[in-house]
Design an enzyme around this catalytic site. Structure first.
Site, mmCIF file in Angstrom:
data_model
loop_
_atom_site.group_PDB
_atom_site.id
_atom_site.type_symbol
_atom_site.label_atom_id
_atom_site.label_comp_id
_atom_site.label_asym_id
_atom_site.label_seq_id
_atom_site.Cartn_x
_atom_site.Cartn_y
_atom_site.Cartn_z
ATOM 1 N N THR A 1 -16.094 0.258 4.289
ATOM 2 C CA THR A 1 -14.922 0.610 4.445
ATOM 3 C C THR A 1 -15.062 2.118 5.054
ATOM 4 O O THR A 1 -15.811 2.372 4.821
ATOM 5 C CB THR A 1 -14.554 0.323 3.544
ATOM 6 O OG1 THR A 1 -15.317 0.946 2.613
ATOM 7 C CG2 THR A 1 -14.321 -1.041 3.128
ATOM 8 N N TYR B 1 -14.653 6.112 -12.716
ATOM 9 C CA TYR B 1 -14.649 4.906 -11.899
ATOM 10 C C TYR B 1 -15.490 3.714 -12.249
ATOM 11 O O TYR B 1 -14.909 3.020 -12.065
ATOM 12 C CB TYR B 1 -15.400 5.183 -10.620
ATOM 13 C CG TYR B 1 -15.566 3.693 -9.136
ATOM 14 C CD1 TYR B 1 -14.274 3.607 -8.282
ATOM 15 C CD2 TYR B 1 -16.212 3.403 -8.781
ATOM 16 C CE1 TYR B 1 -13.688 2.735 -7.679
ATOM 17 C CE2 TYR B 1 -16.262 2.365 -7.726
ATOM 18 C CZ TYR B 1 -15.175 2.219 -7.384
ATOM 19 O OH TYR B 1 -15.434 0.768 -6.354
ATOM 20 N N ASP C 1 0.601 -1.113 0.130
ATOM 21 C CA ASP C 1 0.002 0.197 0.097
ATOM 22 C C ASP C 1 0.800 1.346 -0.130
ATOM 23 O O ASP C 1 2.226 0.830 0.508
ATOM 24 C CB ASP C 1 -1.294 -0.322 1.323
ATOM 25 C CG ASP C 1 -2.426 0.377 1.404
ATOM 26 O OD1 ASP C 1 -2.242 1.665 0.398
ATOM 27 O OD2 ASP C 1 -3.520 0.047 1.293
#
Length: 239
Positions: free
Chosen positions: A181, A146, A37
């Site tokens: 999330t 997206y 990450d």
């Protein structure tokens, strides 16, 4: 739980949310996991190797996979999870924002699969899971870049599945619905309500729901499963 003892796995975007849950689940199942990450991953624990990694950078992909090869001599599992969102409509979408979203969500997946195949093809085995989205299969107002990037992930996954099946390599996509999330919690209440209202189960999922699906797809139980788009969405795409 699927037994992944002896498998070597790479998970991107693992600092939080879905990626964190996937990396943890694979390690708990016995896999040797490298988690990457651009953010801090120190809470993943000592049993998971972590590395800073920008998935849009081809050289960094090469370096990550070279390290895995040097340590383990193989790569059995790739989970392309790293992703970013964007909410702009086409008429307001800047080219800079387009490149940012497509760079992570689509080009990052391309670079990841290309590097994974470098090791998987000679060993004639491997399982790739690309984390797409329900927005890759259904339209939502706005989120133009997206949408485009996640739809591309679906077709790229199918292409990999049919291209490398005879070499023992499987590729599948998971399409999360509304999952709790930091990304979704940070969205507007109106947007979250719209997704949840359109979900037949009437509630959102948890990162572990996606991790469970990934563990199945990379396991021997899914040995005859490739080229699949697997929604984990509470029925959203079944409407």
């Amino acid at each position: 739980m699927d037994d992944l003892t002896g498998r070597v796995a790479l998970v991107t975007g693992a600092a939080q949310g879905i990626g964190h849950a996937v990396a943890t689940a694979l390690a708990d199942a016995g896999a040797a996991v490298t988690a990457t990450d651009v953010r801090d991953q120190s809470d993943l624990g000592d049993h998971i190797r972590t590395r800073s990694h920008d998935v849009t950078d081809a050289a960094q992909w090469t370096a990550v996979v070279d390290e895995i090869e040097a340590e383990h001599g193989r790569l059995d599992i790739l989970v392309n999870n790293a992703g970013v969102s964007g909410y702009d409509h086409l008429h307001e979408l800047s080219l800079k924002e387009w490149h940012r979203i497509v760079g992570v969500n689509q080009t990052g997946v391309l670079l990841g699969m290309r590097q994974a195949l470098r090791l998987m093809r000679p060993q004639r085995s491997g399982a790739i899971v690309n984390i797409a989205s329900i927005c890759g299969a259904a339209s939502v107002a706005g989120v133009a870049a997206y949408h485009a990037s996640k739809h591309a992930v679906l077709t790229m996954t199918k292409n990999a599945a049919v291209s490398y099946a005879r070499e023992g390599i499987r590729a599948n996509a998971v399409l999360p619905g509304w999952i709790r999330t930091p990304l979704t919690v940070g969205q507007t209440d109106e947007l979250n309500a719209a997704f949840l209202d359109a979900t037949p189960m009437g509630t959102g999922g948890e990162p572990t729901d996606i991790a469970d699906a990934v563990c199945f797809l990379v396991s021997d139980r899914a040995r005859f499963v490739t080229g699949v788009d697997l929604p984990v969405d509470g029925g959203y795409l079944a409407r």
